[in-house]
Design a protein around this motif. Structure first.
Motif, PDB file in Angstrom:
ATOM      1  N   ASP B  74       0.853  -1.199   0.000  1.00  0.00           N
ATOM      2  CA  ASP B  74       0.000   0.000   0.000  1.00  0.00           C
ATOM      3  C   ASP B  74       0.885   1.245   0.000  1.00  0.00           C
ATOM      4  OD1 ASP B  74      -2.143  -1.735   0.288  1.00  0.00           O
ATOM      5  OD2 ASP B  74      -2.397  -1.346   2.441  1.00  0.00           O
ATOM      6  N   ALA B  75       0.236   2.397  -0.144  1.00  0.00           N
ATOM      7  CA  ALA B  75       0.927   3.664   0.116  1.00  0.00           C
ATOM      8  C   ALA B  75       0.270   4.327   1.311  1.00  0.00           C
ATOM      9  CB  ALA B  75       0.860   4.576  -1.103  1.00  0.00           C
ATOM     10  N   PRO B 173       5.802   4.509   0.329  1.00  0.00           N
ATOM     11  CA  PRO B 173       5.526   3.073   0.231  1.00  0.00           C
ATOM     12  C   PRO B 173       5.378   2.511   1.646  1.00  0.00           C
ATOM     13  CG  PRO B 173       7.679   3.644  -0.755  1.00  0.00           C
ATOM     14  CD  PRO B 173       7.178   4.857  -0.072  1.00  0.00           C
ATOM     15  N   VAL B 174       4.457   1.575   1.843  1.00  0.00           N
ATOM     16  CA  VAL B 174       4.350   0.886   3.136  1.00  0.00           C
ATOM     17  C   VAL B 174       5.218  -0.368   3.065  1.00  0.00           C
ATOM     18  CG1 VAL B 174       2.820  -0.302   4.743  1.00  0.00           C
ATOM     19  CG2 VAL B 174       2.048   1.793   3.593  1.00  0.00           C
ATOM     20  N   PHE B 175       6.307  -0.369   3.844  1.00  0.00           N
ATOM     21  CA  PHE B 175       7.221  -1.524   3.846  1.00  0.00           C
ATOM     22  C   PHE B 175       6.915  -2.476   5.002  1.00  0.00           C
ATOM     23  CE2 PHE B 175      10.002   1.808   1.840  1.00  0.00           C
ATOM     24  CZ  PHE B 175      10.124   1.215   0.600  1.00  0.00           C
ATOM     25  N   GLN B 176       6.268  -1.947   6.065  1.00  0.00           N
ATOM     26  CA  GLN B 176       5.958  -2.745   7.250  1.00  0.00           C
ATOM     27  C   GLN B 176       4.510  -2.485   7.652  1.00  0.00           C
ATOM     28  OE1 GLN B 176       8.083  -4.925   8.137  1.00  0.00           O
ATOM     29  NE2 GLN B 176       9.930  -4.125   7.131  1.00  0.00           N
ATOM     30  N   PRO B 177       3.839  -3.468   8.241  1.00  0.00           N
ATOM     31  CA  PRO B 177       2.438  -3.271   8.640  1.00  0.00           C
ATOM     32  C   PRO B 177       2.267  -2.013   9.503  1.00  0.00           C
ATOM     33  CG  PRO B 177       3.078  -5.575   8.924  1.00  0.00           C
ATOM     34  CD  PRO B 177       4.334  -4.835   8.547  1.00  0.00           C
ATOM     35  N   GLY B 178       1.272  -1.195   9.158  1.00  0.00           N
ATOM     36  CA  GLY B 178       1.036   0.043   9.891  1.00  0.00           C
ATOM     37  C   GLY B 178       1.805   1.227   9.350  1.00  0.00           C
ATOM     38  N   GLY B 179       2.785   0.962   8.485  1.00  0.00           N
ATOM     39  CA  GLY B 179       3.578   2.050   7.889  1.00  0.00           C
ATOM     40  C   GLY B 179       4.626   2.585   8.837  1.00  0.00           C
ATOM     41  N   LEU B 180       4.158   3.073  10.019  1.00  0.00           N
ATOM     42  CA  LEU B 180       5.042   3.555  11.083  1.00  0.00           C
ATOM     43  C   LEU B 180       5.770   4.834  10.676  1.00  0.00           C
ATOM     44  CD1 LEU B 180       6.061  -0.016  12.070  1.00  0.00           C
ATOM     45  CD2 LEU B 180       4.653   1.541  13.445  1.00  0.00           C
ATOM     46  N   LEU B 181       4.972   5.891  10.653  1.00  0.00           N
ATOM     47  CA  LEU B 181       5.425   7.216  10.231  1.00  0.00           C
ATOM     48  C   LEU B 181       6.067   7.982  11.384  1.00  0.00           C
ATOM     49  CD1 LEU B 181       5.043   9.375   7.812  1.00  0.00           C
ATOM     50  CD2 LEU B 181       3.098  10.168   9.184  1.00  0.00           C
ATOM     51  N   ALA B 182       7.138   8.717  11.078  1.00  0.00           N
ATOM     52  CA  ALA B 182       7.728   9.638  12.059  1.00  0.00           C
ATOM     53  C   ALA B 182       8.224  10.870  11.327  1.00  0.00           C
ATOM     54  CB  ALA B 182       8.863   8.955  12.818  1.00  0.00           C
ATOM     55  N   VAL B 202      13.558  24.727  13.458  1.00  0.00           N
ATOM     56  CA  VAL B 202      12.541  25.248  14.378  1.00  0.00           C
ATOM     57  C   VAL B 202      11.604  24.125  14.854  1.00  0.00           C
ATOM     58  CG1 VAL B 202      10.852  25.834  12.558  1.00  0.00           C
ATOM     59  CG2 VAL B 202      10.937  27.209  14.657  1.00  0.00           C
ATOM     60  N   ALA B 203      11.143  24.255  16.082  1.00  0.00           N
ATOM     61  CA  ALA B 203      10.118  23.344  16.606  1.00  0.00           C
ATOM     62  C   ALA B 203       8.753  23.748  16.045  1.00  0.00           C
ATOM     63  CB  ALA B 203      10.097  23.400  18.132  1.00  0.00           C
ATOM     64  N   THR B 204       7.895  22.757  15.830  1.00  0.00           N
ATOM     65  CA  THR B 204       6.592  23.049  15.207  1.00  0.00           C
ATOM     66  C   THR B 204       5.477  22.182  15.772  1.00  0.00           C
ATOM     67  OG1 THR B 204       6.722  21.348  13.483  1.00  0.00           O
ATOM     68  CG2 THR B 204       7.717  23.484  12.973  1.00  0.00           C
ATOM     69  N   GLU B 205       4.272  22.521  15.385  1.00  0.00           N
ATOM     70  CA  GLU B 205       3.099  21.660  15.504  1.00  0.00           C
ATOM     71  C   GLU B 205       2.516  21.500  14.100  1.00  0.00           C
ATOM     72  OE1 GLU B 205       1.632  23.483  19.799  1.00  0.00           O
ATOM     73  OE2 GLU B 205       0.459  23.786  17.950  1.00  0.00           O
ATOM     74  N   ILE B 206       2.343  20.268  13.699  1.00  0.00           N
ATOM     75  CA  ILE B 206       1.906  19.974  12.335  1.00  0.00           C
ATOM     76  C   ILE B 206       0.506  19.360  12.372  1.00  0.00           C
ATOM     77  CG2 ILE B 206       2.428  18.683  10.223  1.00  0.00           C
ATOM     78  CD1 ILE B 206       5.352  18.452  11.362  1.00  0.00           C
ATOM     79  N   ASP B 207      -0.438  19.970  11.674  1.00  0.00           N
ATOM     80  CA  ASP B 207      -1.772  19.377  11.504  1.00  0.00           C
ATOM     81  C   ASP B 207      -1.770  18.544  10.230  1.00  0.00           C
ATOM     82  OD1 ASP B 207      -2.585  20.736  13.732  1.00  0.00           O
ATOM     83  OD2 ASP B 207      -3.717  22.268  12.637  1.00  0.00           O
ATOM     84  N   LEU B 208      -2.201  17.295  10.344  1.00  0.00           N
ATOM     85  CA  LEU B 208      -2.204  16.422   9.172  1.00  0.00           C
ATOM     86  C   LEU B 208      -3.255  15.335   9.315  1.00  0.00           C
ATOM     87  CD1 LEU B 208      -0.689  13.657  10.255  1.00  0.00           C
ATOM     88  CD2 LEU B 208       1.343  15.042   9.935  1.00  0.00           C
ATOM     89  N   THR B 209      -3.546  14.712   8.193  1.00  0.00           N
ATOM     90  CA  THR B 209      -4.459  13.575   8.158  1.00  0.00           C
ATOM     91  C   THR B 209      -3.793  12.434   7.406  1.00  0.00           C
ATOM     92  OG1 THR B 209      -6.357  15.083   8.139  1.00  0.00           O
ATOM     93  CG2 THR B 209      -6.775  12.804   7.487  1.00  0.00           C
ATOM     94  N   LEU B 210      -3.813  11.246   7.996  1.00  0.00           N
ATOM     95  CA  LEU B 210      -3.197  10.072   7.370  1.00  0.00           C
ATOM     96  C   LEU B 210      -4.257   9.232   6.683  1.00  0.00           C
ATOM     97  CD1 LEU B 210      -0.764   8.993  10.232  1.00  0.00           C
ATOM     98  CD2 LEU B 210      -0.399  10.571   8.347  1.00  0.00           C
ATOM     99  N   ASP B 211      -3.845   8.586   5.616  1.00  0.00           N
ATOM    100  CA  ASP B 211      -4.766   7.654   4.962  1.00  0.00           C
ATOM    101  C   ASP B 211      -3.956   6.558   4.271  1.00  0.00           C
ATOM    102  OD1 ASP B 211      -7.210   6.591   4.187  1.00  0.00           O
ATOM    103  OD2 ASP B 211      -8.001   8.560   3.626  1.00  0.00           O
ATOM    104  N   VAL B 212      -4.664   5.562   3.793  1.00  0.00           N
ATOM    105  CA  VAL B 212      -4.009   4.426   3.150  1.00  0.00           C
ATOM    106  C   VAL B 212      -4.544   4.295   1.728  1.00  0.00           C
ATOM    107  CG1 VAL B 212      -3.658   1.923   3.205  1.00  0.00           C
ATOM    108  CG2 VAL B 212      -3.734   3.234   5.350  1.00  0.00           C
ATOM    109  N   VAL B 213      -3.629   4.174   0.756  1.00  0.00           N
ATOM    110  CA  VAL B 213      -4.007   3.884  -0.626  1.00  0.00           C
ATOM    111  C   VAL B 213      -3.640   2.431  -0.889  1.00  0.00           C
ATOM    112  CG1 VAL B 213      -3.773   4.567  -3.054  1.00  0.00           C
ATOM    113  CG2 VAL B 213      -3.388   6.262  -1.222  1.00  0.00           C
ATOM    114  N   ALA B 214      -4.647   1.607  -1.144  1.00  0.00           N
ATOM    115  CA  ALA B 214      -4.397   0.167  -1.298  1.00  0.00           C
ATOM    116  C   ALA B 214      -3.675  -0.116  -2.613  1.00  0.00           C
ATOM    117  CB  ALA B 214      -5.719  -0.599  -1.245  1.00  0.00           C
TER     118      ALA B 214
END
Lengths: 300, 300
Positions: B74-75, B173-182, B202-214
């Motif tokens: 997946d992506a 690319p998802v190489f491992q189950p769950g993706g495991l983003l950092a 600089v230190a930040t706060e990031i607003d984001l939304t995750l999703d999976v493309v099969a």
């Protein structure tokens, strides 16, 4: 207002050397129209016309144009007003042994796509893309060595740089009296990189005005646009070209801001984009674009 | 609408490996705010604070964030909504043995410039420049090897890519189950190239939304913006990175247009700009930006 003068494409060179002879001589401020042949000299009119090897003579550059009063240590400025396409088609090709993916088994070479120009757009197969003409080869007589018009270096030459387009002013170091400018190898459109070895090659008429900047500290070509001063550098590999372009930008920043070179280096890392011109000629060309908000005038 | 969830910067990693363990697990579509430390972990607050050598642990990446349902092949998509600065200053530094001009005798290292953030701008000496925050390090668990957060590769990592900013969606690319983003190592501003080895960290706060493309055909990170699909590639030298990025772009063009690879290669040479992300990490990252007018959806 001086009369516009045409430099036709009967007089061309295939190399930039120290001993070019002017085909025409103009005065600073003269308005010129320069005709250029397409880089493949009309050899490719249909998809069946293929280029088996890089021609011995390629990128015919119209000129040389001498400019009265241009002396060593000056800069020659080329204000590009318009690049008009002189044909109803352009062409993009692969050539064996040439281009970024020349060793890729999936790339067929030689291979040709003629790209018709219709309704102000370029047709490439099922895709239409906007016209965005640029000048591929433009340069002046060199200091010492001879470079074929296939190659870029400190004199300019085959820079294949998309920002060398209408609205830009290009500055070259003057290495020989009169500067001795020549240009050709225009594109109807080209991506930064010029991956396959060509853009959409096309014959043109270029309106421009030449001028001389006295005592200008310039080692390599420089492009001025509305937004930025862009330092060009060409070298065997991209890393070396990046070093040269960033170094030139930092020297200009340090001089204008009256800071240390290191301060300028840090500032450049925040504002001065490194960009790719081309990766195939076979020397590579990159550019470092410093916004005018950070750099007023590197030629002062 | 799902509730926004905060991932604080207490949990960080300094390497991307195949065996990351999730610090948190979220569902596709969850709205997240991710806090990130500055890449130098608060060590540099004044010009006198200098970095004598590249720290063993640098570019702390907040996470790993596991995404339910993300499977190999997946992506993982990361839609970046906002990158907010969490400090009133950033900092740019030189470090001995690091940066494009590290061997240049005119470059002082170590050297620090703290860059105050005032009235929505960044002050760098006598120059003010616009804020344009981007995420420097962002990636997922790798297929096999372990890469420190100093290094970019096919999993992402230290990509230092200015187009990874608010409004962009980044696909890995998802190489491992769950993706495991950092992610971490954000910049208040940075030029393409990151010449001196840092942006304005600089230190930040990031607003984001995750999703999976099969079942998404993706070898390396990909960025979607309003205008373009941008293929990223990292390698020992810029030429190799260019080859990888252009090859990926051409494969996507050939697939979507149902043409030969060579036709796609020629089209890419006219429309798909090669751009520099960074030249210092020490692997280099480039990108090939294909306008959406020429490429609708490489993930289809």
């Amino acid at each position: 207002m001086p009369q516009r003068r045409t430099v036709d494409d009967d007089s061309v060179v295939y190399a930039f050397s120290p001993d070019l002879e002017p085909a025409v001589t103009v005065a600073p401020g003269d308005a010129l129209t320069v005709e250029t042949r397409d880089s493949l000299e009309g050899e490719v009119q249909r998809d069946e016309d293929r280029i088996e090897s890089v021609p011995e003579e390629v990128n015919a550059a119209t000129g040389p144009i001498g400019v009265e009063g241009a002396a060593r240590g000056d800069a020659l400025s080329v204000a590009i007003e318009e690049v008009r396409l002189a044909e109803d088609r352009a062409r993009a090709v692969t050539i064996p042994g040439f281009g970024l993916l020349q060793d890729d088994p999936d790339v067929e070479a030689p291979f040709t796509r003629v790209t018709p120009i219709e309704d102000g757009e370029l047709r490439v197969g099922d895709t239409t893309i906007p016209l965005d003409p640029c000048i591929g080869t433009i340069g002046v007589a060199t200091a010492e060595e001879e470079y074929s018009t296939l190659v870029p270096h400190d004199h300019g030459g085959n820079l294949d740089t998309t920002v060398i387009r209408a609205g830009a002013t290009v500055y070259f170091p003057v290495f020989q009296p009169g500067g001795l400018l020549a240009m050709g190898d225009c594109k109807a459109a080209m991506a930064d990189g010029e991956h396959c070895g060509t853009g959409a090659e096309v014959a043109t008429e270029i309106d421009l005005t030449l001028d001389v900047v006295a005592d200008a500290p310039l080692a390599r070509p420089l492009v001025e646009t509305t937004e930025a001063w862009t330092f060009l550098a060409s070298a065997e590999d991209l890393e070396t070209a990046c070093e040269l372009a960033v170094r030139d930008a930092c020297e200009a920043l340090a001089r204008e801001h009256n800071t240390s070179f290191t301060d300028a280096y840090v500032l450049s890392s925040l504002v001065a984009d490194l960009e790719i011109s081309q990766v195939v000629d076979p020397l590579k060309t990159v550019r470092c674009a410093v916004p005018k908000a950070a750099l007023e005038n590197p030629l002062a």
